[in-house]
Design a protein around this motif. Structure first.
Motif, PDB file in Angstrom:
ATOM      1  N   PRO A   1       0.805  -1.232   0.000  1.00 37.02           N
ATOM      2  CA  PRO A   1       0.000   0.000   0.000  1.00 37.02           C
ATOM      3  C   PRO A   1       0.835   1.279   0.000  1.00 37.02           C
ATOM      4  O   PRO A   1       0.391   2.306  -0.537  1.00 37.02           O
ATOM      5  CB  PRO A   1      -0.815  -0.115   1.295  1.00 37.02           C
ATOM      6  N   TYR A   2       2.057   1.237   0.575  1.00 36.03           N
ATOM      7  CA  TYR A   2       2.907   2.425   0.572  1.00 36.03           C
ATOM      8  C   TYR A   2       3.225   2.890  -0.842  1.00 36.03           C
ATOM      9  O   TYR A   2       3.463   4.073  -1.081  1.00 36.03           O
ATOM     10  CB  TYR A   2       4.233   2.127   1.284  1.00 36.03           C
ATOM     11  N   LEU A   3       3.230   1.925  -1.788  1.00 31.40           N
ATOM     12  CA  LEU A   3       3.621   2.225  -3.159  1.00 31.40           C
ATOM     13  C   LEU A   3       2.447   2.426  -4.097  1.00 31.40           C
ATOM     14  O   LEU A   3       2.605   3.019  -5.163  1.00 31.40           O
ATOM     15  CB  LEU A   3       4.511   1.093  -3.695  1.00 31.40           C
ATOM     16  N   LEU A   4       1.270   1.934  -3.706  1.00 32.90           N
ATOM     17  CA  LEU A   4       0.135   1.960  -4.629  1.00 32.90           C
ATOM     18  C   LEU A   4      -0.988   2.912  -4.239  1.00 32.90           C
ATOM     19  O   LEU A   4      -1.861   3.192  -5.065  1.00 32.90           O
ATOM     20  CB  LEU A   4      -0.459   0.549  -4.764  1.00 32.90           C
ATOM     21  N   TRP A   5      -1.019   3.392  -3.019  1.00 33.29           N
ATOM     22  CA  TRP A   5      -2.221   4.044  -2.503  1.00 33.29           C
ATOM     23  C   TRP A   5      -2.686   5.219  -3.366  1.00 33.29           C
ATOM     24  O   TRP A   5      -3.887   5.471  -3.495  1.00 33.29           O
ATOM     25  CB  TRP A   5      -1.996   4.498  -1.056  1.00 33.29           C
ATOM     26  N   ASN A   6      -1.763   5.935  -4.003  1.00 33.15           N
ATOM     27  CA  ASN A   6      -2.142   7.122  -4.787  1.00 33.15           C
ATOM     28  C   ASN A   6      -1.849   6.966  -6.274  1.00 33.15           C
ATOM     29  O   ASN A   6      -1.700   7.953  -6.986  1.00 33.15           O
ATOM     30  CB  ASN A   6      -1.395   8.347  -4.250  1.00 33.15           C
ATOM     31  N   LYS A   7      -1.813   5.729  -6.750  1.00 29.18           N
ATOM     32  CA  LYS A   7      -1.449   5.493  -8.152  1.00 29.18           C
ATOM     33  C   LYS A   7      -2.665   5.324  -9.062  1.00 29.18           C
ATOM     34  O   LYS A   7      -2.574   4.705 -10.125  1.00 29.18           O
ATOM     35  CB  LYS A   7      -0.557   4.258  -8.253  1.00 29.18           C
ATOM     36  N   SER A   8      -3.795   5.863  -8.676  1.00 33.29           N
ATOM     37  CA  SER A   8      -4.988   5.848  -9.519  1.00 33.29           C
ATOM     38  C   SER A   8      -5.834   7.057  -9.165  1.00 33.29           C
ATOM     39  O   SER A   8      -5.606   7.704  -8.133  1.00 33.29           O
ATOM     40  CB  SER A   8      -5.790   4.557  -9.301  1.00 33.29           C
ATOM     41  N   PRO A   9      -6.826   7.382  -9.992  1.00 34.38           N
ATOM     42  CA  PRO A   9      -7.688   8.533  -9.689  1.00 34.38           C
ATOM     43  C   PRO A   9      -8.635   8.299  -8.511  1.00 34.38           C
ATOM     44  O   PRO A   9      -9.321   9.229  -8.083  1.00 34.38           O
ATOM     45  CB  PRO A   9      -8.480   8.728 -10.992  1.00 34.38           C
ATOM     46  N   PHE A  10      -8.722   7.062  -7.989  1.00 34.84           N
ATOM     47  CA  PHE A  10      -9.622   6.781  -6.877  1.00 34.84           C
ATOM     48  C   PHE A  10      -9.263   7.617  -5.648  1.00 34.84           C
ATOM     49  O   PHE A  10      -8.114   8.016  -5.449  1.00 34.84           O
ATOM     50  CB  PHE A  10      -9.557   5.304  -6.494  1.00 34.84           C
ATOM     51  N   TYR A  11     -10.267   7.838  -4.808  1.00 36.36           N
ATOM     52  CA  TYR A  11     -10.080   8.519  -3.529  1.00 36.36           C
ATOM     53  C   TYR A  11      -9.926   7.450  -2.448  1.00 36.36           C
ATOM     54  O   TYR A  11     -10.807   6.594  -2.277  1.00 36.36           O
ATOM     55  CB  TYR A  11     -11.305   9.396  -3.222  1.00 36.36           C
ATOM     56  N   LEU A  12      -8.810   7.449  -1.743  1.00 36.17           N
ATOM     57  CA  LEU A  12      -8.574   6.465  -0.692  1.00 36.17           C
ATOM     58  C   LEU A  12      -9.329   6.880   0.568  1.00 36.17           C
ATOM     59  O   LEU A  12      -8.968   7.838   1.239  1.00 36.17           O
ATOM     60  CB  LEU A  12      -7.082   6.331  -0.383  1.00 36.17           C
ATOM     61  N   LEU A  13     -10.374   6.130   0.878  1.00 41.49           N
ATOM     62  CA  LEU A  13     -11.181   6.446   2.051  1.00 41.49           C
ATOM     63  C   LEU A  13     -10.484   6.008   3.332  1.00 41.49           C
ATOM     64  O   LEU A  13     -10.403   6.767   4.296  1.00 41.49           O
ATOM     65  CB  LEU A  13     -12.550   5.769   1.939  1.00 41.49           C
ATOM     66  N   GLN A  14      -9.947   4.788   3.346  1.00 45.37           N
ATOM     67  CA  GLN A  14      -9.205   4.339   4.506  1.00 45.37           C
ATOM     68  C   GLN A  14      -8.515   3.000   4.231  1.00 45.37           C
ATOM     69  O   GLN A  14      -8.813   2.330   3.239  1.00 45.37           O
ATOM     70  CB  GLN A  14     -10.100   4.198   5.739  1.00 45.37           C
TER      71      GLN A  14
END
Length: 337
Positions: A161-174
């Motif tokens: 998750p450290y590497l993937l959490w922001n690698k898409s347009p999705f909004y990470l809720l939690q």
């Protein structure tokens, strides 16, 4: 001459003074069921008809774009092939997905993957995650299960998750922590006993979340009141962001009943909770890395329509056979009821 102490005196794990399992009693190992009874409930005839109509419409659209599936019946549609190719073709249609639940390869050398560099892995994941975003409905969600791997010269157990959490347009809720008991034992570091689920939504202000469907009735003080009113919801408490589900285990007398030949299988119980929370009946649930079909069985068991992609044909056969066995178990369950 020094008299040696009895072995039980020096072995803490054999002493009731130190080992609470010995002092309080050792609970027997609880292997997961082949299918939770909550997934075996039968549907009313009118609901079955609604599901059949929705699936027929979806099949008509899919067959034109993706061709004939590996298998399609009773809320379970499975294609054999590369998920990125299928996702690209879907993005050119008006077919929309309500929920995606998946666990992709972790790039750790399992039999179903070819290890690549960390940069290549992140780039590949970013591609298919963005493809999923494009076909997800405005109020849809995406749940991603990932573990950890080695980053050369940087870290041994780096959470993916450290590497993937922001690698898409999705909004990470939690982030949800999945904690389990069984796992790899280690000597020079702490034994790993958790994986992560990333809970993404497409619109941070509008998304499906059915909390009442997943409340935990195991409340320590169910009768506690404040100002004359019960403090806890009558259906139970919010299960929080740390989930304890037994891992699908192997071994003599410890093998889970739901165990298949797939080397990386997550339990039906955990995906059942995800499907309940982030989708509604007659909606479409996607798994682009279908594996042994856990997402499909949970989705079909809860009255959703499953769409899965799996690149290995032997896993497709495994998933279909498992689904057929699930249908038979459900039929027997209804007959007994």
């Amino acid at each position: 001459m020094k008299v040696p102490e009895p072995e039980d005196k020096v072995r803490k794990i054999a002493s009731q003074e130190h080992n609470t399992y010995l002092a309080e009693g050792i609970a027997p190992h609880k292997a997961t069921q082949s299918v939770p009874s909550s997934l075996l409930q039968s549907f009313a005839d009118d609901f079955k008809y609604s599901l059949a109509v929705k699936q027929q419409l979806l099949e008509t659209q899919l067959f034109k774009v993706l061709g004939n599936p590996f298998y399609s019946d009773n809320g379970f549609i499975l294609y054999n092939g590369d998920s990125t190719d299928f996702l690209h073709k879907l993005s050119l249609t008006n077919i929309n997905i309500d929920l995606t639940v998946t666990s992709p390869p972790y790039n750790i050398g399992k039999e179903y993957e070819t290890p690549i560099s960390v940069d290549e892995y992140v780039k590949s994941c970013a591609e298919w995650m963005s493809q999923i975003y494009r076909i997800t409905k405005p109020d849809g969600a995406f749940w991603l299960n990932v573990g950890h791997f080695e980053v050369p010269d940087k870290g041994l157990c780096v959470p993916i998750p450290y590497l993937l959490w922001n690698k898409s347009p999705f909004y990470l809720l939690q982030e949800v922590v999945w904690q389990y008991g069984a796992g790899v034992s280690t000597k020079y570091r702490l034994s790993p006993r958790n994986e992560k689920w990333l809970f993404y939504v497409k619109d941070s202000q509008r998304y499906t979340f059915n909390l009442d469907d997943i409340r935990d009735p195991n409340v320590k003080y169910p009768h506690q009141k404040k100002n004359g009113k019960y403090r806890c919801n009558p259906l139970g408490k919010n299960p929080s962001d740390v989930w304890e589900f037994p891992k699908v285990t192997t071994g003599n007398k410890r093998s889970s009943k739901e165990r298949t030949g797939h080397p990386a299988q997550f339990p039906l119980g955990i995906v059942e909770r995800v499907v309940k929370a982030s989708s509604n009946q007659v909606e479409v649930v996607l798994d682009p890395f279908a594996g042994s079909g856990s997402t499909g069985i949970a989705a079909a068991g809860l009255g959703r329509i499953f769409l899965g992609f799996e690149i290995k044909s032997n896993y497709c056969t495994m998933a279909v056979n498992r689904f057929k066995a699930f249908q038979m178990e459900r039929k027997n369950f209804s007959a007994q009821a």
